[in-house]
Design a protein around this motif. Structure first.
Motif, PDB file in Angstrom:
ATOM      1  N   ALA A   1       0.818  -1.235   0.037  1.00 16.40           N
ATOM      2  CA  ALA A   1       0.042   0.049   0.103  1.00 16.40           C
ATOM      3  C   ALA A   1       0.812   1.276  -0.078  1.00 16.40           C
ATOM      4  O   ALA A   1       0.512   2.126  -0.624  1.00 16.40           O
TER       5      ALA A   1
ATOM      6  N   TYR B   1      -4.258   3.984  -4.535  1.00 15.84           N
ATOM      7  CA  TYR B   1      -5.321   4.027  -3.688  1.00 15.84           C
ATOM      8  C   TYR B   1      -5.864   5.321  -3.608  1.00 15.84           C
ATOM      9  O   TYR B   1      -7.071   5.163  -3.168  1.00 15.84           O
TER      10      TYR B   1
ATOM     11  N   VAL C   1      -9.743   4.463  -1.990  1.00 14.27           N
ATOM     12  CA  VAL C   1      -9.654   3.489  -1.133  1.00 14.27           C
ATOM     13  C   VAL C   1      -9.055   3.904  -0.030  1.00 14.27           C
ATOM     14  O   VAL C   1      -8.131   4.033   0.005  1.00 14.27           O
TER      15      VAL C   1
ATOM     16  N   MET D   1      -6.858   3.236   2.350  1.00 16.84           N
ATOM     17  CA  MET D   1      -5.838   2.257   2.930  1.00 16.84           C
ATOM     18  C   MET D   1      -5.016   3.103   3.896  1.00 16.84           C
ATOM     19  O   MET D   1      -4.945   4.392   3.874  1.00 16.84           O
TER      20      MET D   1
END
Length: 311
Positions: free
Chosen positions: A196, A203, A208, A210
Protein backbone atom coordinates in the motif's frame (compact mmCIF):
# COMPACT_ATOMS: atom_id res chain seq x y z
CA UNK A 1 -7.68 -8.80 -37.67
CA UNK A 2 -7.74 -8.68 -33.86
CA UNK A 3 -10.24 -6.50 -32.08
CA UNK A 4 -9.02 -3.20 -30.71
CA UNK A 5 -9.22 -2.43 -26.97
CA UNK A 6 -12.08 -0.05 -27.61
CA UNK A 7 -14.14 -2.65 -29.46
CA UNK A 8 -13.56 -5.12 -26.64
CA UNK A 9 -14.90 -2.59 -24.20
CA UNK A 10 -18.00 -2.24 -26.36
CA UNK A 11 -18.48 -6.01 -26.53
CA UNK A 12 -17.41 -7.52 -23.19
CA UNK A 13 -16.47 -11.17 -23.35
CA UNK A 14 -15.95 -11.20 -27.11
CA UNK A 15 -12.24 -11.96 -26.81
CA UNK A 16 -12.37 -14.00 -23.60
CA UNK A 17 -10.07 -17.00 -23.34
CA UNK A 18 -9.11 -19.51 -20.68
CA UNK A 19 -6.30 -17.22 -19.51
CA UNK A 20 -8.86 -14.54 -18.61
CA UNK A 21 -10.78 -16.97 -16.42
CA UNK A 22 -7.53 -18.26 -14.98
CA UNK A 23 -6.49 -14.71 -14.07
CA UNK A 24 -9.81 -14.20 -12.26
CA UNK A 25 -8.67 -16.77 -9.68
CA UNK A 26 -5.52 -14.77 -8.75
CA UNK A 27 -3.43 -17.92 -9.26
CA UNK A 28 -0.29 -16.80 -7.45
CA UNK A 29 -2.27 -15.84 -4.37
CA UNK A 30 -4.23 -19.09 -4.51
CA UNK A 31 -1.00 -21.07 -4.87
CA UNK A 32 0.29 -19.64 -1.58
CA UNK A 33 -3.09 -20.21 0.06
CA UNK A 34 -3.16 -23.83 -1.09
CA UNK A 35 0.40 -24.45 0.09
CA UNK A 36 -0.34 -23.17 3.61
CA UNK A 37 -3.49 -25.31 3.66
CA UNK A 38 -1.46 -28.39 2.70
CA UNK A 39 1.06 -27.68 5.45
CA UNK A 40 -1.87 -27.48 7.87
CA UNK A 41 -2.89 -30.96 6.70
CA UNK A 42 0.59 -32.37 7.27
CA UNK A 43 0.89 -30.84 10.74
CA UNK A 44 -2.48 -32.25 11.81
CA UNK A 45 -1.21 -35.85 11.83
CA UNK A 46 2.04 -37.64 12.71
CA UNK A 47 1.42 -39.96 9.76
CA UNK A 48 1.04 -39.21 6.08
CA UNK A 49 -2.11 -37.38 5.01
CA UNK A 50 -4.56 -39.71 3.22
CA UNK A 51 -4.11 -39.00 -0.49
CA UNK A 52 -7.82 -38.26 -1.22
CA UNK A 53 -7.79 -35.59 1.49
CA UNK A 54 -4.50 -34.16 0.28
CA UNK A 55 -5.43 -34.06 -3.41
CA UNK A 56 -9.15 -33.34 -3.40
CA UNK A 57 -9.17 -31.37 -0.15
CA UNK A 58 -6.44 -29.07 -1.47
CA UNK A 59 -8.27 -28.75 -4.79
CA UNK A 60 -11.49 -27.84 -2.99
CA UNK A 61 -9.82 -25.15 -0.88
CA UNK A 62 -8.06 -23.79 -3.98
CA UNK A 63 -11.29 -23.74 -5.98
CA UNK A 64 -13.19 -21.83 -3.31
CA UNK A 65 -10.30 -19.39 -2.88
CA UNK A 66 -10.34 -18.85 -6.64
CA UNK A 67 -14.10 -18.27 -6.53
CA UNK A 68 -13.65 -15.62 -3.84
CA UNK A 69 -10.96 -13.97 -5.97
CA UNK A 70 -13.29 -13.90 -8.97
CA UNK A 71 -15.99 -12.16 -6.92
CA UNK A 72 -13.33 -9.68 -5.80
CA UNK A 73 -12.62 -8.90 -9.47
CA UNK A 74 -16.30 -8.13 -10.05
CA UNK A 75 -16.76 -5.93 -7.00
CA UNK A 76 -13.48 -4.06 -7.55
CA UNK A 77 -13.71 -3.59 -11.33
CA UNK A 78 -14.15 0.20 -11.01
CA UNK A 79 -11.17 0.46 -8.67
CA UNK A 80 -9.12 -1.92 -10.82
CA UNK A 81 -9.70 0.25 -13.89
CA UNK A 82 -8.16 3.24 -12.07
CA UNK A 83 -5.13 1.56 -10.53
CA UNK A 84 -2.03 0.94 -12.65
CA UNK A 85 -1.37 -2.41 -10.98
CA UNK A 86 -4.79 -3.83 -11.87
CA UNK A 87 -6.03 -2.02 -14.97
CA UNK A 88 -5.06 -4.95 -17.24
CA UNK A 89 -7.27 -7.42 -15.41
CA UNK A 90 -10.00 -9.17 -17.48
CA UNK A 91 -12.91 -6.97 -16.41
CA UNK A 92 -11.32 -3.50 -16.81
CA UNK A 93 -10.02 -4.50 -20.26
CA UNK A 94 -13.43 -5.78 -21.29
CA UNK A 95 -12.24 -9.34 -21.92
CA UNK A 96 -14.95 -10.50 -19.52
CA UNK A 97 -18.05 -8.92 -18.05
CA UNK A 98 -19.45 -9.15 -14.54
CA UNK A 99 -22.04 -11.81 -15.37
CA UNK A 100 -19.44 -14.12 -16.85
CA UNK A 101 -17.15 -13.65 -13.87
CA UNK A 102 -19.94 -14.28 -11.35
CA UNK A 103 -21.12 -17.38 -13.23
CA UNK A 104 -17.54 -18.69 -13.22
CA UNK A 105 -17.17 -17.91 -9.51
CA UNK A 106 -20.44 -19.73 -8.72
CA UNK A 107 -19.42 -22.85 -10.62
CA UNK A 108 -15.94 -22.86 -9.13
CA UNK A 109 -17.23 -22.29 -5.60
CA UNK A 110 -19.87 -25.02 -5.91
CA UNK A 111 -17.30 -27.48 -7.26
CA UNK A 112 -14.91 -26.66 -4.43
CA UNK A 113 -17.62 -27.06 -1.79
CA UNK A 114 -18.66 -30.42 -3.26
CA UNK A 115 -15.05 -31.62 -3.28
CA UNK A 116 -14.60 -30.68 0.36
CA UNK A 117 -17.81 -32.43 1.40
CA UNK A 118 -16.82 -35.57 -0.48
CA UNK A 119 -13.11 -35.72 0.43
CA UNK A 120 -12.90 -34.12 3.87
CA UNK A 121 -15.72 -33.28 6.28
CA UNK A 122 -18.64 -30.95 6.81
CA UNK A 123 -16.72 -28.70 9.22
CA UNK A 124 -14.01 -27.96 6.65
CA UNK A 125 -16.53 -27.37 3.87
CA UNK A 126 -18.52 -24.83 5.86
CA UNK A 127 -15.46 -23.11 7.34
CA UNK A 128 -14.09 -22.70 3.82
CA UNK A 129 -17.42 -21.29 2.68
CA UNK A 130 -17.36 -18.86 5.61
CA UNK A 131 -13.84 -17.83 4.58
CA UNK A 132 -15.07 -17.21 1.03
CA UNK A 133 -17.85 -14.98 2.34
CA UNK A 134 -15.43 -13.21 4.65
CA UNK A 135 -13.13 -12.24 1.81
CA UNK A 136 -15.57 -11.75 -1.07
CA UNK A 137 -18.37 -10.07 0.87
CA UNK A 138 -17.28 -8.74 4.28
CA UNK A 139 -13.82 -7.53 3.23
CA UNK A 140 -14.25 -6.68 -0.46
CA UNK A 141 -17.74 -5.16 -0.34
CA UNK A 142 -17.62 -3.41 3.02
CA UNK A 143 -14.36 -3.25 4.99
CA UNK A 144 -12.11 -2.32 2.08
CA UNK A 145 -14.08 0.88 1.52
CA UNK A 146 -15.05 1.58 5.12
CA UNK A 147 -11.92 1.65 7.29
CA UNK A 148 -8.12 1.87 7.06
CA UNK A 149 -8.08 -1.17 9.33
CA UNK A 150 -9.70 -3.14 6.50
CA UNK A 151 -6.77 -5.50 6.00
CA UNK A 152 -6.44 -6.19 9.74
CA UNK A 153 -10.10 -7.10 10.25
CA UNK A 154 -10.48 -8.78 6.88
CA UNK A 155 -7.23 -10.67 7.38
CA UNK A 156 -9.12 -13.38 9.26
CA UNK A 157 -10.46 -14.75 5.97
CA UNK A 158 -7.02 -14.83 4.38
CA UNK A 159 -5.53 -16.49 7.47
CA UNK A 160 -7.96 -19.42 7.40
CA UNK A 161 -6.30 -21.82 4.87
CA UNK A 162 -3.82 -23.58 7.23
CA UNK A 163 -6.64 -23.99 9.75
CA UNK A 164 -8.82 -25.43 6.98
CA UNK A 165 -6.10 -27.86 6.02
CA UNK A 166 -5.80 -28.95 9.65
CA UNK A 167 -9.54 -29.54 10.07
CA UNK A 168 -9.65 -31.42 6.76
CA UNK A 169 -7.49 -34.10 8.39
CA UNK A 170 -8.47 -33.92 12.06
CA UNK A 171 -12.11 -32.94 11.76
CA UNK A 172 -11.76 -30.42 14.57
CA UNK A 173 -10.20 -27.06 15.40
CA UNK A 174 -7.17 -27.76 17.59
CA UNK A 175 -4.69 -25.43 19.27
CA UNK A 176 -2.09 -26.07 16.58
CA UNK A 177 -4.55 -25.01 13.89
CA UNK A 178 -5.20 -21.75 15.71
CA UNK A 179 -1.45 -21.07 15.95
CA UNK A 180 -1.09 -21.43 12.18
CA UNK A 181 -4.09 -19.16 11.72
CA UNK A 182 -2.54 -16.58 14.04
CA UNK A 183 0.76 -16.54 12.14
CA UNK A 184 -0.91 -15.71 8.83
CA UNK A 185 -3.28 -13.26 10.50
CA UNK A 186 -0.40 -11.22 11.99
CA UNK A 187 1.64 -11.55 8.76
CA UNK A 188 -1.09 -9.96 6.62
CA UNK A 189 -0.85 -6.28 7.74
CA UNK A 190 2.90 -5.75 7.19
CA UNK A 191 2.68 -7.70 3.94
CA UNK A 192 -0.16 -5.62 2.53
CA UNK A 193 0.72 -2.24 4.02
CA UNK A 194 4.17 -2.42 2.42
CA UNK A 195 2.42 -2.77 -0.94
CA UNK A 196 0.00 0.00 0.00
CA UNK A 197 2.93 2.36 0.64
CA UNK A 198 4.37 1.48 -2.76
CA UNK A 199 1.00 1.99 -4.47
CA UNK A 200 -0.50 4.70 -2.26
CA UNK A 201 -1.13 7.12 -5.14
CA UNK A 202 -3.19 4.45 -6.89
CA UNK A 203 -5.25 3.87 -3.75
CA UNK A 204 -5.73 7.60 -3.28
CA UNK A 205 -7.02 7.99 -6.87
CA UNK A 206 -9.36 5.05 -6.38
CA UNK A 207 -10.56 6.51 -3.03
CA UNK A 208 -9.72 3.35 -1.11
CA UNK A 209 -8.94 4.25 2.54
CA UNK A 210 -5.73 2.29 2.89
CA UNK A 211 -3.60 3.22 5.88
CA UNK A 212 -0.95 5.27 3.98
CA UNK A 213 -3.75 7.33 2.40
CA UNK A 214 -5.65 8.05 5.61
CA UNK A 215 -2.86 8.20 8.19
CA UNK A 216 0.21 8.96 6.13
CA UNK A 217 3.26 6.99 5.07
CA UNK A 218 5.26 7.69 8.23
CA UNK A 219 2.59 6.16 10.46
CA UNK A 220 2.23 3.17 8.13
CA UNK A 221 5.98 2.51 8.16
CA UNK A 222 5.83 2.35 11.95
CA UNK A 223 2.89 -0.05 11.84
CA UNK A 224 4.74 -2.31 9.39
CA UNK A 225 7.68 -2.45 11.79
CA UNK A 226 5.56 -3.05 14.90
CA UNK A 227 3.49 -5.78 13.26
CA UNK A 228 6.69 -7.44 12.04
CA UNK A 229 8.03 -7.50 15.60
CA UNK A 230 4.78 -9.09 16.78
CA UNK A 231 4.93 -11.55 13.89
CA UNK A 232 8.42 -12.73 14.81
CA UNK A 233 7.27 -13.27 18.41
CA UNK A 234 4.14 -15.13 17.29
CA UNK A 235 6.18 -17.45 15.08
CA UNK A 236 8.00 -18.66 18.21
CA UNK A 237 4.76 -20.07 19.65
CA UNK A 238 4.78 -23.35 17.67
CA UNK A 239 8.17 -24.14 19.22
CA UNK A 240 7.21 -22.94 22.70
CA UNK A 241 4.04 -25.07 22.69
CA UNK A 242 5.68 -28.20 21.29
CA UNK A 243 3.94 -28.07 17.92
CA UNK A 244 7.33 -27.67 16.19
CA UNK A 245 10.92 -28.54 17.01
CA UNK A 246 14.39 -26.94 16.91
CA UNK A 247 14.71 -26.96 13.10
CA UNK A 248 11.61 -24.80 12.86
CA UNK A 249 12.90 -22.49 15.60
CA UNK A 250 16.13 -21.89 13.71
CA UNK A 251 14.24 -21.25 10.48
CA UNK A 252 11.72 -18.92 12.12
CA UNK A 253 14.49 -16.87 13.75
CA UNK A 254 16.54 -16.61 10.57
CA UNK A 255 13.59 -15.72 8.34
CA UNK A 256 12.21 -13.33 10.95
CA UNK A 257 15.54 -11.54 11.33
CA UNK A 258 15.56 -10.76 7.61
CA UNK A 259 11.95 -9.54 7.73
CA UNK A 260 12.74 -7.34 10.74
CA UNK A 261 15.78 -5.86 9.02
CA UNK A 262 13.77 -4.94 5.91
CA UNK A 263 10.94 -3.45 8.00
CA UNK A 264 13.40 -1.48 10.13
CA UNK A 265 15.16 -0.18 7.02
CA UNK A 266 11.82 0.97 5.61
CA UNK A 267 11.03 2.82 8.84
CA UNK A 268 14.44 4.35 9.53
CA UNK A 269 15.37 5.32 5.97
CA UNK A 270 12.10 7.19 5.31
CA UNK A 271 12.48 6.12 1.67
CA UNK A 272 9.49 4.65 -0.13
CA UNK A 273 11.70 2.59 -2.44
CA UNK A 274 12.28 0.22 0.47
CA UNK A 275 8.56 -0.67 0.68
CA UNK A 276 8.45 -3.01 -2.32
CA UNK A 277 11.31 -5.22 -1.04
CA UNK A 278 9.36 -5.70 2.20
CA UNK A 279 6.29 -6.77 0.25
CA UNK A 280 8.21 -9.15 -2.02
CA UNK A 281 10.16 -10.71 0.83
CA UNK A 282 7.00 -11.19 2.89
CA UNK A 283 5.72 -13.64 0.25
CA UNK A 284 8.99 -15.59 0.27
CA UNK A 285 8.96 -15.45 4.07
CA UNK A 286 5.54 -17.05 4.49
CA UNK A 287 6.25 -19.78 1.95
CA UNK A 288 9.64 -20.58 3.52
CA UNK A 289 8.28 -20.47 7.09
CA UNK A 290 5.56 -23.00 6.30
CA UNK A 291 8.00 -25.15 4.33
CA UNK A 292 10.29 -25.30 7.37
CA UNK A 293 7.28 -26.12 9.55
CA UNK A 294 6.47 -29.11 7.34
CA UNK A 295 10.05 -30.42 7.18
CA UNK A 296 10.51 -29.94 10.93
CA UNK A 297 7.23 -31.76 11.64
CA UNK A 298 8.24 -34.97 9.96
CA UNK A 299 11.84 -34.81 11.15
CA UNK A 300 10.63 -34.19 14.69
CA UNK A 301 8.17 -37.10 14.39
CA UNK A 302 10.88 -39.47 13.13
CA UNK A 303 13.27 -38.45 15.92
CA UNK A 304 10.59 -39.07 18.56
CA UNK A 305 9.86 -42.53 17.12
CA UNK A 306 13.58 -43.37 17.11
CA UNK A 307 13.86 -42.16 20.71
CA UNK A 308 11.02 -44.51 21.75
CA UNK A 309 12.74 -47.44 20.08
CA UNK A 310 16.05 -46.68 21.78
CA UNK A 311 14.44 -46.31 25.18
Amino acid sequence: MSASPSSRLLAPGAGAGWRDYYELTKPRVVALITFTAMVGMFLATPDMVPWPVLVFGSAGIAAMAGAAAAVNHVVDRRIDAIMARTRRRPLPTGHLDGRQALAFASLLGAAGFALLLAATNTLTAWLTFASLLGYAVVYTMFLKRATPQNIVIGGAAGAAPPLLGWTAVSGQVDGGALLLFLIVFVWTPPHFWALAIHRREDYARAEVPMLPVTHGVEYTRLQVLLYTVVLVLVTLLPWLTGVAGPLYLAGALGLGARFLWLAARLYLSREDRHALPVFLYSIVYLFALFAVLMVDHYLFTILKQVQRLVI
